[in-house]
Design a protein around this motif. Sequence first.
Motif, PDB file in Angstrom:
ATOM      1  N   ALA A 155      42.474  38.821  50.986  1.00  0.00           N
ATOM      2  CA  ALA A 155      41.240  38.273  51.220  1.00  0.00           C
ATOM      3  C   ALA A 155      41.025  36.662  50.915  1.00  0.00           C
ATOM      4  CB  ALA A 155      39.869  39.076  50.536  1.00  0.00           C
ATOM      5  N   GLU A 156      41.558  36.303  49.761  1.00  0.00           N
ATOM      6  CA  GLU A 156      41.649  34.946  49.318  1.00  0.00           C
ATOM      7  C   GLU A 156      42.173  34.036  50.319  1.00  0.00           C
ATOM      8  OE1 GLU A 156      43.483  32.549  45.697  1.00  0.00           O
ATOM      9  OE2 GLU A 156      42.445  34.935  45.226  1.00  0.00           O
ATOM     10  N   VAL A 157      43.300  34.496  51.192  1.00  0.00           N
ATOM     11  CA  VAL A 157      44.017  33.560  51.899  1.00  0.00           C
ATOM     12  C   VAL A 157      43.240  33.680  53.055  1.00  0.00           C
ATOM     13  CG1 VAL A 157      45.892  33.472  53.482  1.00  0.00           C
ATOM     14  CG2 VAL A 157      46.366  34.364  51.129  1.00  0.00           C
ATOM     15  N   LEU A 158      42.493  34.596  53.473  1.00  0.00           N
ATOM     16  CA  LEU A 158      41.737  34.826  54.710  1.00  0.00           C
ATOM     17  C   LEU A 158      40.576  33.592  54.480  1.00  0.00           C
ATOM     18  CD1 LEU A 158      41.447  38.609  55.658  1.00  0.00           C
ATOM     19  CD2 LEU A 158      42.970  36.682  56.455  1.00  0.00           C
ATOM     20  N   GLU A 159      39.928  33.947  53.187  1.00  0.00           N
ATOM     21  CA  GLU A 159      38.798  32.892  53.011  1.00  0.00           C
ATOM     22  C   GLU A 159      39.243  31.271  53.089  1.00  0.00           C
ATOM     23  OE1 GLU A 159      37.092  33.729  49.160  1.00  0.00           O
ATOM     24  OE2 GLU A 159      36.501  35.587  49.921  1.00  0.00           O
ATOM     25  N   GLU A 160      40.476  31.022  52.723  1.00  0.00           N
ATOM     26  CA  GLU A 160      41.162  29.644  52.800  1.00  0.00           C
ATOM     27  C   GLU A 160      41.144  29.306  54.256  1.00  0.00           C
ATOM     28  OE1 GLU A 160      44.608  29.884  50.822  1.00  0.00           O
ATOM     29  OE2 GLU A 160      43.845  29.985  48.886  1.00  0.00           O
ATOM     30  N   HIS A 161      41.334  30.199  55.341  1.00  0.00           N
ATOM     31  CA  HIS A 161      41.604  30.110  56.710  1.00  0.00           C
ATOM     32  C   HIS A 161      40.218  30.173  57.519  1.00  0.00           C
ATOM     33  CE1 HIS A 161      46.036  30.330  55.362  1.00  0.00           C
ATOM     34  NE2 HIS A 161      46.069  29.768  56.747  1.00  0.00           N
ATOM     35  N   ASP A 162      39.033  30.146  56.692  1.00  0.00           N
ATOM     36  CA  ASP A 162      38.095  30.295  57.442  1.00  0.00           C
ATOM     37  C   ASP A 162      37.614  31.394  58.023  1.00  0.00           C
ATOM     38  OD1 ASP A 162      37.175  27.801  56.089  1.00  0.00           O
ATOM     39  OD2 ASP A 162      37.986  26.521  57.662  1.00  0.00           O
ATOM     40  N   PHE A 163      38.075  32.679  57.836  1.00  0.00           N
ATOM     41  CA  PHE A 163      37.682  33.783  58.475  1.00  0.00           C
ATOM     42  C   PHE A 163      36.382  34.114  58.335  1.00  0.00           C
ATOM     43  CE2 PHE A 163      41.210  36.287  60.497  1.00  0.00           C
ATOM     44  CZ  PHE A 163      42.143  35.230  60.295  1.00  0.00           C
ATOM     45  N   SER A 164      35.646  34.761  58.999  1.00  0.00           N
ATOM     46  CA  SER A 164      34.096  35.111  58.784  1.00  0.00           C
ATOM     47  C   SER A 164      34.013  36.166  57.658  1.00  0.00           C
ATOM     48  CB  SER A 164      33.472  35.596  60.084  1.00  0.00           C
ATOM     49  OG  SER A 164      33.881  36.818  60.358  1.00  0.00           O
ATOM     50  N   ALA A 194      34.783  39.422  59.018  1.00  0.00           N
ATOM     51  CA  ALA A 194      35.869  39.886  59.517  1.00  0.00           C
ATOM     52  C   ALA A 194      36.753  40.142  58.100  1.00  0.00           C
ATOM     53  CB  ALA A 194      36.810  38.783  60.032  1.00  0.00           C
ATOM     54  N   ILE A 195      36.432  39.479  57.012  1.00  0.00           N
ATOM     55  CA  ILE A 195      37.039  39.643  55.696  1.00  0.00           C
ATOM     56  C   ILE A 195      36.650  40.863  55.081  1.00  0.00           C
ATOM     57  CG2 ILE A 195      37.158  38.790  53.225  1.00  0.00           C
ATOM     58  CD1 ILE A 195      36.878  35.837  54.281  1.00  0.00           C
ATOM     59  N   PHE A 196      35.327  41.122  55.518  1.00  0.00           N
ATOM     60  CA  PHE A 196      34.940  42.739  54.813  1.00  0.00           C
ATOM     61  C   PHE A 196      35.523  43.679  55.561  1.00  0.00           C
ATOM     62  CE2 PHE A 196      32.517  46.369  55.678  1.00  0.00           C
ATOM     63  CZ  PHE A 196      31.772  46.713  54.519  1.00  0.00           C
ATOM     64  N   ALA A 197      35.672  43.633  56.859  1.00  0.00           N
ATOM     65  CA  ALA A 197      36.616  44.612  57.633  1.00  0.00           C
ATOM     66  C   ALA A 197      37.953  44.774  57.282  1.00  0.00           C
ATOM     67  CB  ALA A 197      36.363  44.200  58.991  1.00  0.00           C
ATOM     68  N   SER A 236      43.947  32.860  65.692  1.00  0.00           N
ATOM     69  CA  SER A 236      42.627  33.491  65.910  1.00  0.00           C
ATOM     70  C   SER A 236      42.693  34.879  65.105  1.00  0.00           C
ATOM     71  CB  SER A 236      42.222  33.826  67.334  1.00  0.00           C
ATOM     72  OG  SER A 236      43.424  34.311  67.840  1.00  0.00           O
ATOM     73  N   SER A 237      43.769  35.317  64.656  1.00  0.00           N
ATOM     74  CA  SER A 237      43.883  36.487  63.899  1.00  0.00           C
ATOM     75  C   SER A 237      44.694  36.703  62.715  1.00  0.00           C
ATOM     76  CB  SER A 237      43.998  37.468  64.762  1.00  0.00           C
ATOM     77  OG  SER A 237      45.527  37.325  65.371  1.00  0.00           O
ATOM     78  N   VAL A 238      44.365  37.847  62.050  1.00  0.00           N
ATOM     79  CA  VAL A 238      45.388  38.126  60.976  1.00  0.00           C
ATOM     80  C   VAL A 238      46.384  39.459  61.387  1.00  0.00           C
ATOM     81  CG1 VAL A 238      43.824  39.198  59.549  1.00  0.00           C
ATOM     82  CG2 VAL A 238      45.929  38.819  58.509  1.00  0.00           C
ATOM     83  N   THR A 239      47.542  39.510  61.152  1.00  0.00           N
ATOM     84  CA  THR A 239      48.050  40.885  61.381  1.00  0.00           C
ATOM     85  C   THR A 239      48.676  41.415  60.138  1.00  0.00           C
ATOM     86  OG1 THR A 239      48.781  40.090  63.658  1.00  0.00           O
ATOM     87  CG2 THR A 239      50.163  41.767  62.581  1.00  0.00           C
ATOM     88  N   ILE A 240      48.606  42.567  59.757  1.00  0.00           N
ATOM     89  CA  ILE A 240      49.038  42.977  58.205  1.00  0.00           C
ATOM     90  C   ILE A 240      49.779  44.133  58.664  1.00  0.00           C
ATOM     91  CG2 ILE A 240      48.419  43.645  56.133  1.00  0.00           C
ATOM     92  CD1 ILE A 240      45.602  42.380  56.462  1.00  0.00           C
ATOM     93  N   SER A 241      50.892  44.698  58.165  1.00  0.00           N
ATOM     94  CA  SER A 241      51.595  45.806  58.264  1.00  0.00           C
ATOM     95  C   SER A 241      51.880  46.309  56.700  1.00  0.00           C
ATOM     96  CB  SER A 241      53.104  45.805  58.963  1.00  0.00           C
ATOM     97  OG  SER A 241      53.924  45.018  58.169  1.00  0.00           O
ATOM     98  N   VAL A 242      51.763  47.725  56.763  1.00  0.00           N
ATOM     99  CA  VAL A 242      51.733  48.463  55.467  1.00  0.00           C
ATOM    100  C   VAL A 242      52.752  49.426  55.535  1.00  0.00           C
ATOM    101  CG1 VAL A 242      50.583  49.793  53.630  1.00  0.00           C
ATOM    102  CG2 VAL A 242      49.314  47.766  54.806  1.00  0.00           C
ATOM    103  N   ARG A 243      53.743  49.446  54.932  1.00  0.00           N
ATOM    104  CA  ARG A 243      54.877  50.458  55.106  1.00  0.00           C
ATOM    105  C   ARG A 243      55.166  51.116  53.884  1.00  0.00           C
ATOM    106  NH1 ARG A 243      59.155  50.082  58.817  1.00  0.00           N
ATOM    107  NH2 ARG A 243      60.989  51.573  58.349  1.00  0.00           N
ATOM    108  N   ARG A 271      39.424  36.647  63.858  1.00  0.00           N
ATOM    109  CA  ARG A 271      39.011  35.448  62.659  1.00  0.00           C
ATOM    110  C   ARG A 271      37.567  35.929  62.482  1.00  0.00           C
ATOM    111  NH1 ARG A 271      40.507  30.798  60.997  1.00  0.00           N
ATOM    112  NH2 ARG A 271      42.349  30.727  62.225  1.00  0.00           N
ATOM    113  N   GLY A 272      36.680  35.779  63.714  1.00  0.00           N
ATOM    114  CA  GLY A 272      35.288  35.660  63.512  1.00  0.00           C
ATOM    115  C   GLY A 272      34.558  36.752  64.282  1.00  0.00           C
ATOM    116  N   VAL A 273      34.958  37.174  65.223  1.00  0.00           N
ATOM    117  CA  VAL A 273      33.992  37.972  66.142  1.00  0.00           C
ATOM    118  C   VAL A 273      34.099  39.392  65.737  1.00  0.00           C
ATOM    119  CG1 VAL A 273      33.604  38.749  68.500  1.00  0.00           C
ATOM    120  CG2 VAL A 273      34.692  36.406  68.293  1.00  0.00           C
ATOM    121  N   GLU A 274      33.055  39.964  64.993  1.00  0.00           N
ATOM    122  CA  GLU A 274      32.764  41.118  64.635  1.00  0.00           C
ATOM    123  C   GLU A 274      32.742  42.199  65.776  1.00  0.00           C
ATOM    124  OE1 GLU A 274      32.103  43.830  61.297  1.00  0.00           O
ATOM    125  OE2 GLU A 274      33.029  42.090  61.819  1.00  0.00           O
ATOM    126  N   LYS A 275      33.749  43.090  65.494  1.00  0.00           N
ATOM    127  CA  LYS A 275      33.975  44.299  66.473  1.00  0.00           C
ATOM    128  C   LYS A 275      32.895  45.136  66.428  1.00  0.00           C
ATOM    129  CE  LYS A 275      36.757  47.950  67.829  1.00  0.00           C
ATOM    130  NZ  LYS A 275      37.662  48.995  67.589  1.00  0.00           N
TER     131      LYS A 275
END
Lengths: 140, 122
Positions: free
Chosen positions: A24-33, A36-39, A73-80, A133-137
């Motif tokens: 979340a800290e990294v997303l804030e630094e990159h100006d995610f809404s 989007a950060i909540f999601a 425009s987006s973040v991609t995260i993978s969890v394995r 980044r910013g458009v809430e689905k």
Amino acid sequence: MDAWHSLKIPSIPEKIHDVEASVAEVLEEHDFSGNAIFAVRLALAEALANAIKHGNRQDPDKQVSVKFRIENSSVTISVRDEGEGFDYNNLPDPTAPDRLELPSGRGVLLMRSYMDQVTYNDKGNEVTIVKGRGVEKCAQ
Amino acid sequence: MTDQERLLVEPVNEVTVITFRDKKILDEAVIQEVGDALFDLVDKQYKTKLLLNFENVEYLSSAALGKLITLNKRVKEENGELKLCNIISEIYEVFRITKLNRLFEIYDDMEQALRRFKRRES
């Protein structure tokens, strides 16, 4: 495009907070809404909980690998996890009347509702989530 | 008012108003402590009219929802009432997606919720 960031955590539920807070800290630094950060926080916490509890069955000798990358425009995260995977196409609907009062089984539904994309590898032990980044689905 | 680490517990007439202190109820350890404190109210202090005030809560996981579902069942076993209030729109969306807004009684604010508890029969 940024490089992938990678980290590994032991299968301890208390570690979930550390990971989602640092992402979340990294997303804030990159100006995610804020939306989007909540999601992302919510979906990532669910993905990590599934990996730790169901994938690695909280075995402290097994690790969860997290990779994430910010693009324009987006973040991609993978969890394995190190588990056997699961049949992600045949999950029961937790909103069905006969399942509504069950205390678990909502994590994947929440991930799918809040993320723009949720995909699994064939084995079912790695989930990849993508959020703009910013458009809430508009959740279903 | 009872001051606990995770919860503020305040009686309002027959109703026990419980305010979550945590902004995030995501962490397994936090969920366990919150759950234990809530179940203690029912099982050890015999409180069965509970109003959960979410005004401080910004994040909630599916595991926390599971705990609330189990609490709701427990309260119903005692013929009690469990109501929720002051849920921010982002969290309400979590209830809506999971259709748990149909299971729980959710009110905009505390006054509205308090008015909906059944009065003790005299």
